[in-house]
Scaffold this active site. Structure first.
Site, PDB file in Angstrom:
ATOM      1  N   ARG A  87       0.836  -1.202   0.000  1.00  0.00           N
ATOM      2  CA  ARG A  87       0.000   0.000   0.000  1.00  0.00           C
ATOM      3  C   ARG A  87       0.874   1.256   0.000  1.00  0.00           C
ATOM      4  NH1 ARG A  87      -2.686  -0.894   4.324  1.00  0.00           N
ATOM      5  NH2 ARG A  87      -4.582  -1.663   3.328  1.00  0.00           N
ATOM      6  N   ARG A 111       4.304   6.718  12.495  1.00  0.00           N
ATOM      7  CA  ARG A 111       3.194   5.831  12.851  1.00  0.00           C
ATOM      8  C   ARG A 111       3.609   4.389  13.070  1.00  0.00           C
ATOM      9  NH1 ARG A 111       1.220   8.700   8.521  1.00  0.00           N
ATOM     10  NH2 ARG A 111       1.199   6.903   7.131  1.00  0.00           N
ATOM     11  N   TYR A 132      17.816  10.882   2.799  1.00  0.00           N
ATOM     12  CA  TYR A 132      19.180  11.384   2.996  1.00  0.00           C
ATOM     13  C   TYR A 132      19.473  12.325   1.844  1.00  0.00           C
ATOM     14  CZ  TYR A 132      24.139  10.930   4.379  1.00  0.00           C
ATOM     15  OH  TYR A 132      25.429  11.165   4.786  1.00  0.00           O
ATOM     16  N   ARG A 185      26.697  24.223   9.210  1.00  0.00           N
ATOM     17  CA  ARG A 185      27.139  23.959   7.839  1.00  0.00           C
ATOM     18  C   ARG A 185      26.412  22.716   7.317  1.00  0.00           C
ATOM     19  NH1 ARG A 185      30.074  21.115   4.663  1.00  0.00           N
ATOM     20  NH2 ARG A 185      30.493  19.616   6.319  1.00  0.00           N
ATOM     21  N   LYS A 203      20.646  10.601   9.163  1.00  0.00           N
ATOM     22  CA  LYS A 203      21.817   9.753   9.414  1.00  0.00           C
ATOM     23  C   LYS A 203      21.432   8.506  10.206  1.00  0.00           C
ATOM     24  CE  LYS A 203      25.388  12.195   7.796  1.00  0.00           C
ATOM     25  NZ  LYS A 203      26.492  11.720   6.955  1.00  0.00           N
ATOM     26  N   GLU A 275      28.168  16.097  13.298  1.00  0.00           N
ATOM     27  CA  GLU A 275      27.665  16.227  11.933  1.00  0.00           C
ATOM     28  C   GLU A 275      27.404  17.689  11.577  1.00  0.00           C
ATOM     29  OE1 GLU A 275      27.089  14.630   8.425  1.00  0.00           O
ATOM     30  OE2 GLU A 275      27.325  13.315  10.164  1.00  0.00           O
ATOM     31  N   ASP A 276      28.003  18.133  10.471  1.00  0.00           N
ATOM     32  CA  ASP A 276      27.704  19.442   9.886  1.00  0.00           C
ATOM     33  C   ASP A 276      27.953  20.619  10.835  1.00  0.00           C
ATOM     34  OD1 ASP A 276      27.162  18.093   7.615  1.00  0.00           O
ATOM     35  OD2 ASP A 276      25.014  18.475   7.569  1.00  0.00           O
ATOM     36  N   ASN A 279      33.657  24.440   9.851  1.00  0.00           N
ATOM     37  CA  ASN A 279      35.013  23.899   9.732  1.00  0.00           C
ATOM     38  C   ASN A 279      35.842  24.071  11.002  1.00  0.00           C
ATOM     39  OD1 ASN A 279      34.680  22.989   7.139  1.00  0.00           O
ATOM     40  ND2 ASN A 279      35.594  24.786   6.173  1.00  0.00           N
ATOM     41  N   ASP A 298      31.803  12.783  10.979  1.00  0.00           N
ATOM     42  CA  ASP A 298      31.536  12.134   9.702  1.00  0.00           C
ATOM     43  C   ASP A 298      31.993  12.976   8.524  1.00  0.00           C
ATOM     44  OD1 ASP A 298      30.374   9.958   8.138  1.00  0.00           O
ATOM     45  OD2 ASP A 298      28.856  11.416   7.555  1.00  0.00           O
ATOM     46  N   ASP A 299      31.899  14.291   8.635  1.00  0.00           N
ATOM     47  CA  ASP A 299      32.309  15.168   7.529  1.00  0.00           C
ATOM     48  C   ASP A 299      33.812  15.096   7.289  1.00  0.00           C
ATOM     49  OD1 ASP A 299      29.630  16.374   7.173  1.00  0.00           O
ATOM     50  OD2 ASP A 299      30.022  17.141   9.177  1.00  0.00           O
ATOM     51  N   ALA A 332      39.264  23.387   0.568  1.00  0.00           N
ATOM     52  CA  ALA A 332      40.322  23.085   1.540  1.00  0.00           C
ATOM     53  C   ALA A 332      39.763  23.097   2.950  1.00  0.00           C
ATOM     54  CB  ALA A 332      41.457  24.101   1.406  1.00  0.00           C
ATOM     55  N   GLU A 334      36.995  20.976   5.917  1.00  0.00           N
ATOM     56  CA  GLU A 334      37.101  19.754   6.712  1.00  0.00           C
ATOM     57  C   GLU A 334      37.050  18.492   5.857  1.00  0.00           C
ATOM     58  OE1 GLU A 334      33.338  19.145   9.188  1.00  0.00           O
ATOM     59  OE2 GLU A 334      33.105  21.210   8.513  1.00  0.00           O
ATOM     60  N   ALA A 335      36.222  18.478   4.798  1.00  0.00           N
ATOM     61  CA  ALA A 335      36.155  17.284   3.958  1.00  0.00           C
ATOM     62  C   ALA A 335      37.468  17.061   3.221  1.00  0.00           C
ATOM     63  CB  ALA A 335      34.999  17.418   2.968  1.00  0.00           C
ATOM     64  N   ASN A 440      27.505  18.047  -1.841  1.00  0.00           N
ATOM     65  CA  ASN A 440      26.067  17.825  -1.718  1.00  0.00           C
ATOM     66  C   ASN A 440      25.355  19.142  -1.407  1.00  0.00           C
ATOM     67  OD1 ASN A 440      25.777  14.952  -2.006  1.00  0.00           O
ATOM     68  ND2 ASN A 440      26.865  14.736  -0.062  1.00  0.00           N
ATOM     69  N   ASN A 485      28.977   8.013  -1.316  1.00  0.00           N
ATOM     70  CA  ASN A 485      28.102   8.405  -0.221  1.00  0.00           C
ATOM     71  C   ASN A 485      28.668   7.909   1.106  1.00  0.00           C
ATOM     72  OD1 ASN A 485      25.814   8.652   1.583  1.00  0.00           O
ATOM     73  ND2 ASN A 485      24.506   8.764  -0.225  1.00  0.00           N
TER      74      ASN A 485
END
Length: 601
Positions: A87, A111, A132, A185, A203, A275-276, A279, A298-299, A332, A334-335, A440, A485
């Protein structure tokens, strides 16, 4: 107890006892401990239908409906989860707008948690871009406009001194993983304040969908210290503090208090994923907390691992070891610095010196090439990758033509800066150019998959952060772009860390994860243009990665959960949560004084 209350209590217990005696032919009794919670509450089992973690909708059996006091509260038909999933899948197909799909999916999660994950896991390749990146980014920008029900914990700068009591308000007492953001960020979208809550929620959805970590053990947190986004500060529907970001010592004190409160409440091996963050704060907090808590960013580290895995996969196609590559970053922050540092570690594993490895990595940011003596000050985190100037470099294209990289990696979040000329130049310099457009969401990617394949005549090895569809060239060749990813990394690493009781997460853990991910790539995947396994396989990839990381942390003395499991594959797989309703039946049927489970047929 008054006479009236006592007689009512006796009547309810007798009624429960009579019902149990009628069920003895159907149910197997086991010794227990308590008195029937359902017989003593006016609502009986209705809270089960309102709790998304216990609600089964129309899949409650007739016996369950009668015992739990919900008979008549549902239509008479008893459905299977298969029918329920069909459904919702049919309804999803009717929705074309990604944001509306996101709202609909989150509504299912509110729910019926098991049904939500059943639908998500069965079509993970199609639905991951909804829960995501890239759609979660759009959802964050509209968070106050689509808000229905809070899914995490909100802690503001005004709560200093009371963070522990706020954590006490969270209903779950056994949290194993926390994902926290301060919203400064969000992806490539900038400062979204508390609207960034969509990121921790998304996440942690992947913690469960990809690695089978139980959803009730996951806690999303948004830290609200204000926002510098003027549009949000003027929006009457914004849900955070109407103030500029607090960048004083009070901000650091709040984060310190939060970290301490989490381990006091849930234990010192609780995983805390940052996360985010901006910098400056991202690097600062990673250095500050990594030896005190079970934490990672994670970044910085997750992005590094997935990018390195792509490079390791690319070397299979190119036939050139990673030590022979020259990498030029667009960005240049954090990633970029996280990826670069992990590449250096991978090169050093082969015997190369740190200085030589760093010399093979260059960075270009909004001020130009990262070189000694440039007018703009460089961040202390960037110093390892500041080199002597190679000549007059005014643009990214100049940098490509001067440095002659074998790989370019975009992590700037600035949009289409891998221009046609840049891509063509990479194709001229390299037989198999490596082009990673990792920013992204999709609108921020440095180039499209179509441009990369078309302008290099299909010779490039391409990966992106957000999904791109297959590309068909004029000669009929079809390429399926790989999606670099982070979801390939952080769920598997998190599962391993939680299960093995790791207290401090070394960068070598992410190096092992990257190597393991690259091993999942087949020759067929490479022929199709992939540098990562299909997302449809991500659950098995994550579980196998968790097994390898568990093996690694025990071998290196990083694990603190003993006794050490001998069969680590069975150990990991035995903990993986599933969406089957039957898996929580024993917990549902708990009467006062007696617990019982259905006999197996």
């Amino acid at each position: 107890m008054s006479c009236l209350k006592a007689s009512h209590h006796l009547w309810t217990c007798l009624r429960a006892s009579t019902m149990l005696s009628r069920l003895r032919t159907t149910w197997s009794l086991r010794p227990c401990v308590s008195v029937c919670r359902w017989a003593h509450t006016k609502e009986k089992g209705k809270p089960l239908m309102l709790n998304p973690r216990t609600n089964k909708g129309m899949a409650f059996s007739l016996e369950e409906r009668q015992i739990l006091g919900i008979h008549g509260l549902l239509p008479p038909k008893v459905e299977t989860q298969d029918t329920q999933a069909m459904r919702f899948q049919n309804n999803l197909k009717k929705i074309t707008d990604p944001l509306q799909k996101y709202v609909y999916l989150m509504g299912i999660q509110e729910r019926n948690v098991r049904l939500f994950y059943r639908v998500l896991m069965e079509d993970i390749e199609e639905l991951m871009p909804i829960v995501y990146t890239p759609t979660v980014g759009l959802a964050c920008t509209q968070y106050g406009h689509i808000f229905r029900r809070p899914k995490g914990l909100f802690i503001s700068i005004r709560d200093r001194g009371h963070v522990r009591s706020i954590l006490e308000n969270w209903p779950e007492t056994d949290v194993a993983a926390v994902v926290v953001t301060d919203g400064e960020r969000i992806l490539g979208l900038g400062d979204l304040g508390v609207y960034g809550m969509g990121i921790p929620v998304g996440k942690l959805c992947l913690y469960t969908a990809c690695a089978g970590i139980r959803p009730e053990k996951c806690l999303p947190v948004a830290i609200d210290v204000g926002t510098d986004n003027e549009t949000l500060l003027e929006d009457p529907l914004y849900m955070g503090l109407y103030q500029k970001r607090d960048r004083s010592q009070a901000y650091d004190d709040l984060i310190d208090e939060f970290m301490e409160a989490v381990v006091e409440r849930y234990g010192q091996d609780t995983l805390i994923q940052f996360e985010d963050f901006g910098n400056h704060n991202a690097f600062r907090f990673l250095r500050r907390y990594r030896e005190k808590y079970c934490t990672f960013n994670d970044d910085i580290q997750g992005t590094a691992a997935v990018a390195l895995a792509g490079l390791l996969a690319a070397q299979k196609a190119v036939g050139k070891p990673i030590t022979e590559h020259r990498v030029l970053f667009l960005g240049a922050g954090e990633a970029a610095l996280g990826i670069a540092s992990l590449i250096v570690m991978a090169m050093m594993e082969t015997g190369m010196s740190q200085a030589e490895a760093r010399s093979k990595i260059w960075m270009f940011d909004k001020h130009g090439l990262l070189v000694k003596g440039r007018p703009q000050e460089t961040d202390s985190n960037q110093e390892a990758f500041v080199h002597d100037s190679p000549g007059d470099v005014q643009s990214f294209l100049d940098a490509v033509n001067t440095i002659k990289p074998t790989a370019i990696i975009g992590v700037s979040g600035a949009g289409r800066l891998f221009t046609h000329d840049v891509i063509k130049s990479m194709g001229t310099l390299n037989e198999r150019p490596i082009i990673f457009a990792l920013s992204n969401p999709t609108t921020k990617a440095e180039c499209t998959a179509e441009d990369a394949y078309t302008l290099t005549d299909g010779r490039c090895l391409f990966a992106s952060g957000s999904p791109f569809g297959p590309v068909t060239l004029s000669d009929g060749r079809v390429f399926t772009p790989g999606q670099g990813n982070n979801a390939y990394i952080f769920p598997g690493v998190a599962l391993a860390v939680i299960l093995s009781g790791v207290r401090h997460i070394s960068d070598t853990v992410f190096l092992e994860a990257a190597k393991n991910l690259s091993e999942h790539l087949t020759d067929k995947d490479l022929e199709e243009g992939r540098l990562y396994p299909p997302l449809s396989n991500i659950r098995e990839v994550s579980i196998q990665m968790a097994v390898k990381v568990v093996e690694y942390v025990y071998a290196k003395g990083m694990a603190f959960r003993y006794p050490e499991p001998m069969d680590k594959d069975s150990f990991v797989r035995a903990t993986v949560w599933n969406t089957d309703y039957d898996s929580f039946l024993p917990e549902t049927y708990d009467w006062p004084g007696v617990s019982f489970t259905p006999k197996t047929k």
